[in-house]
Design a protein around this motif. Structure first.
Motif, PDB file in Angstrom:
ATOM      1  N   SER A 271       0.806  -1.227   0.000  1.00  0.00           N
ATOM      2  CA  SER A 271       0.000   0.000   0.000  1.00  0.00           C
ATOM      3  C   SER A 271       0.841   1.281   0.000  1.00  0.00           C
ATOM      4  CB  SER A 271      -0.947   0.016   1.212  1.00  0.00           C
ATOM      5  OG  SER A 271      -0.201  -0.032   2.411  1.00  0.00           O
ATOM      6  N   THR A 272       1.969   1.265   0.712  1.00  0.00           N
ATOM      7  CA  THR A 272       2.812   2.469   0.773  1.00  0.00           C
ATOM      8  C   THR A 272       3.432   2.765  -0.582  1.00  0.00           C
ATOM      9  OG1 THR A 272       3.352   1.768   3.014  1.00  0.00           O
ATOM     10  CG2 THR A 272       4.655   3.554   2.101  1.00  0.00           C
ATOM     11  N   THR A 273       3.942   1.707  -1.230  1.00  0.00           N
ATOM     12  CA  THR A 273       4.565   1.889  -2.547  1.00  0.00           C
ATOM     13  C   THR A 273       3.507   2.278  -3.576  1.00  0.00           C
ATOM     14  OG1 THR A 273       5.943   0.023  -1.870  1.00  0.00           O
ATOM     15  CG2 THR A 273       6.267   0.836  -4.089  1.00  0.00           C
ATOM     16  N   PHE A 274       2.333   1.663  -3.470  1.00  0.00           N
ATOM     17  CA  PHE A 274       1.233   1.986  -4.388  1.00  0.00           C
ATOM     18  C   PHE A 274       0.903   3.478  -4.285  1.00  0.00           C
ATOM     19  CE2 PHE A 274      -3.123   2.484  -5.753  1.00  0.00           C
ATOM     20  CZ  PHE A 274      -3.316   1.536  -6.759  1.00  0.00           C
ATOM     21  N   ALA A 275       0.785   3.974  -3.046  1.00  0.00           N
ATOM     22  CA  ALA A 275       0.467   5.395  -2.835  1.00  0.00           C
ATOM     23  C   ALA A 275       1.539   6.286  -3.448  1.00  0.00           C
ATOM     24  CB  ALA A 275       0.330   5.688  -1.340  1.00  0.00           C
ATOM     25  N   SER A 276       2.803   5.910  -3.236  1.00  0.00           N
ATOM     26  CA  SER A 276       3.879   6.782  -3.708  1.00  0.00           C
ATOM     27  C   SER A 276       3.916   6.870  -5.232  1.00  0.00           C
ATOM     28  CB  SER A 276       5.234   6.317  -3.162  1.00  0.00           C
ATOM     29  OG  SER A 276       5.647   5.148  -3.831  1.00  0.00           O
ATOM     30  N   ARG A 277       3.359   5.861  -5.912  1.00  0.00           N
ATOM     31  CA  ARG A 277       3.417   5.866  -7.389  1.00  0.00           C
ATOM     32  C   ARG A 277       2.079   6.133  -8.058  1.00  0.00           C
ATOM     33  NH1 ARG A 277       6.996   0.386  -7.900  1.00  0.00           N
ATOM     34  NH2 ARG A 277       8.706   1.071  -6.566  1.00  0.00           N
ATOM     35  N   LEU A 278       1.009   6.281  -7.264  1.00  0.00           N
ATOM     36  CA  LEU A 278      -0.331   6.369  -7.851  1.00  0.00           C
ATOM     37  C   LEU A 278      -0.468   7.528  -8.839  1.00  0.00           C
ATOM     38  CD1 LEU A 278      -3.332   5.669  -8.118  1.00  0.00           C
ATOM     39  CD2 LEU A 278      -3.762   6.999  -6.039  1.00  0.00           C
ATOM     40  N   TYR A 279      -0.153   8.743  -8.401  1.00  0.00           N
ATOM     41  CA  TYR A 279      -0.360   9.902  -9.285  1.00  0.00           C
ATOM     42  C   TYR A 279       0.608   9.882 -10.468  1.00  0.00           C
ATOM     43  CZ  TYR A 279      -3.323  11.887  -5.591  1.00  0.00           C
ATOM     44  OH  TYR A 279      -4.307  12.111  -4.659  1.00  0.00           O
ATOM     45  N   ARG A 280       1.830   9.366 -10.194  1.00  0.00           N
ATOM     46  CA  ARG A 280       2.786   9.256 -11.300  1.00  0.00           C
ATOM     47  C   ARG A 280       2.204   8.344 -12.392  1.00  0.00           C
ATOM     48  NH1 ARG A 280       5.687  12.161 -12.117  1.00  0.00           N
ATOM     49  NH2 ARG A 280       4.612  12.181 -14.057  1.00  0.00           N
ATOM     50  N   SER A 281       1.659   7.186 -11.976  1.00  0.00           N
ATOM     51  CA  SER A 281       1.076   6.243 -12.952  1.00  0.00           C
ATOM     52  C   SER A 281      -0.094   6.872 -13.682  1.00  0.00           C
ATOM     53  CB  SER A 281       0.565   4.977 -12.254  1.00  0.00           C
ATOM     54  OG  SER A 281       1.544   4.458 -11.413  1.00  0.00           O
ATOM     55  N   LEU A 282      -0.988   7.532 -12.936  1.00  0.00           N
ATOM     56  CA  LEU A 282      -2.170   8.133 -13.575  1.00  0.00           C
ATOM     57  C   LEU A 282      -1.755   9.199 -14.583  1.00  0.00           C
ATOM     58  CD1 LEU A 282      -4.787   8.486 -10.675  1.00  0.00           C
ATOM     59  CD2 LEU A 282      -4.773   6.826 -12.544  1.00  0.00           C
ATOM     60  N   ARG A 283      -0.774  10.028 -14.221  1.00  0.00           N
ATOM     61  CA  ARG A 283      -0.321  11.074 -15.144  1.00  0.00           C
ATOM     62  C   ARG A 283       0.298  10.459 -16.400  1.00  0.00           C
ATOM     63  NH1 ARG A 283       0.626  16.514 -14.277  1.00  0.00           N
ATOM     64  NH2 ARG A 283      -0.540  17.215 -12.461  1.00  0.00           N
ATOM     65  N   ASP A 284       1.165   9.457 -16.186  1.00  0.00           N
ATOM     66  CA  ASP A 284       1.838   8.848 -17.346  1.00  0.00           C
ATOM     67  C   ASP A 284       0.821   8.181 -18.271  1.00  0.00           C
ATOM     68  OD1 ASP A 284       4.186   9.771 -16.335  1.00  0.00           O
ATOM     69  OD2 ASP A 284       4.907   7.834 -15.587  1.00  0.00           O
ATOM     70  N   LEU A 285      -0.107   7.411 -17.686  1.00  0.00           N
ATOM     71  CA  LEU A 285      -1.117   6.726 -18.511  1.00  0.00           C
ATOM     72  C   LEU A 285      -1.998   7.739 -19.236  1.00  0.00           C
ATOM     73  CD1 LEU A 285      -2.078   3.904 -15.995  1.00  0.00           C
ATOM     74  CD2 LEU A 285      -0.945   3.568 -18.209  1.00  0.00           C
ATOM     75  N   ASP A 286      -2.308   8.843 -18.554  1.00  0.00           N
ATOM     76  CA  ASP A 286      -3.160   9.871 -19.153  1.00  0.00           C
ATOM     77  C   ASP A 286      -2.512  10.461 -20.403  1.00  0.00           C
ATOM     78  OD1 ASP A 286      -5.572  11.164 -19.102  1.00  0.00           O
ATOM     79  OD2 ASP A 286      -4.951  12.742 -17.721  1.00  0.00           O
TER      80      ASP A 286
END
Length: 364
Positions: A307-322
């Protein structure tokens, strides 16, 4: 952030940022959660600039960021003098929470001192405060010697920025915006917000990486979930806080969550079947395989099952995928458990606000 990869900003740059804030300008700076768009919390005109730069409704309150005092040889920081210009009264619970979690990703909501500007509280009689842990934020706030309001440095309702480059992309047209670069944000989602303004109870207004369970373990303080607080009439009036809109943190590409093994169900929501779909899958599981839909091109993207790693990368992933031009992004529903509540909250709001028309329905 790791200082070996990103040199901390030089004193000269920090001094220039301090001067910009004193002159009523805006400075974007890193915190451990996300990058903030900062203005002098005592300057009403500067605060207005934040609302217009973000396109943020002016009744949406901001969080005041304060420097943690230097500890030197003291076992415990004295937060009292720092907080008195901002809040009406500080309970023992408040001091316990500060001593356990500040500086860090925990925001506390208090009854405000009468001198606190209505512009930053959204006209409410409460004020939200935190002391960020990022060394660049700390140095900026310490040299500024005052409170800085700083919502996330992005257009209102969109995905929060976790790098200086994200901020620059977001505000391309604002050539005079000063951006302090402190590398990638470690925590990656906004702070946990706890309401202490009712005096008697601590109430969770926004989940984050600091959970009620951890708060209870470290301080003995019980934090009530919103529903519990309402059921027990613990809150006469619920303060509005940052990130409480129903649509928020949203990519322009439609985003949906899927239940374990139910990718096709998520797709069937889109009868004009989308041809290019990015599907996030847990790194701990084998791939989806071709459980296929003949007209869909899937690409799998691994996401951390921690969960901690997921949180740290969540917005990065969403921005990149977007930015990759998918027709649809599918994310797995986070598992049950408090440690996942913060990312579950962000994902649900992101889903609700996502899609090309997301800017039009960022409503409560």
């Amino acid at each position: 952030m790791s200082s070996d990869k990103t040199p901390l900003q030089s004193s000269a740059v920090i001094n220039e940022a301090v001067q910009t804030l004193r002159d009523g300008g805006l400075v974007a700076f890193p915190t451990e959660t996300v990058y903030g768009l900062g203005a002098d919390a005592k300057n009403a005109e500067a605060i207005q600039k934040i609302f217009s730069a973000k396109g943020r409704p002016s009744n949406h309150p901001l969080i005041v960021h304060l420097a943690a005092p230097d500890k030197f040889d003291r076992a415990q920081i004295d937060w009292l003098p720092l907080l008195t210009p901002w809040v009406r009264d500080l309970s023992d619970d408040a001091l316990k929470l500060m001593n356990a979690f500040w500086p860090g990703p925990l925001t506390l909501v208090f009854k405000k001192d009468k001198s606190v500007l209505d512009e930053l509280t959204g006209g409410q009689d409460t004020v939200a405060i935190r002391a960020p842990a990022h060394p660049v934020a700390q140095e900026l706030l310490r040299k500024f010697k005052g409170g800085v309001v700083a919502p996330s440095a992005n257009r209102f309702g969109k995905v929060s920025p976790t790098s200086a480059a994200d901020v620059r992309n977001e505000f391309e047209g604002m050539l005079d915006l000063m951006v302090l670069d402190g590398g990638d944000c470690e925590v990656g989602i906004e702070s946990t917000i706890i309401d202490l303004s009712s005096g008697d109870s601590a109430i969770l207004l926004r989940p984050g990486v600091i959970t009620p369970k951890e708060i209870l373990a470290k301080t003995g303080i019980t934090v009530y979930q919103l529903d519990e607080a309402k059921d027990q009439n613990l809150i006469p009036v619920l303060p509005r806080v940052s990130g409480s809109m129903r649509a928020h943190y949203a990519p322009t590409t439609p985003l949906r969550l899927y239940a374990p093994g139910r990718v096709l169900d998520a797709l069937s929501e889109f009868p004009d079947i989308k041809s290019r779909v990015a599907v996030a899958v847990w790194d701990s599981e084998s791939s989806l395989g071709e459980d296929g839909h003949p007209s869909v091109h899937f690409e799998e993207v691994e996401v951390p099952s921690n969960s901690t790693t997921f949180a740290s990368r969540l917005y990065r992933s969403l921005r990149d995928l977007d930015q990759q031009g998918w027709d649809l992004i599918l994310f797995p529903e986070p598992p049950a458990g408090e440690e996942w509540d913060g990312v579950r909250d962000r994902l649900q709001r992101a889903c609700f606000g996502s899609g090309p028309s997301s800017s039009s329905h960022a409503s409560n």
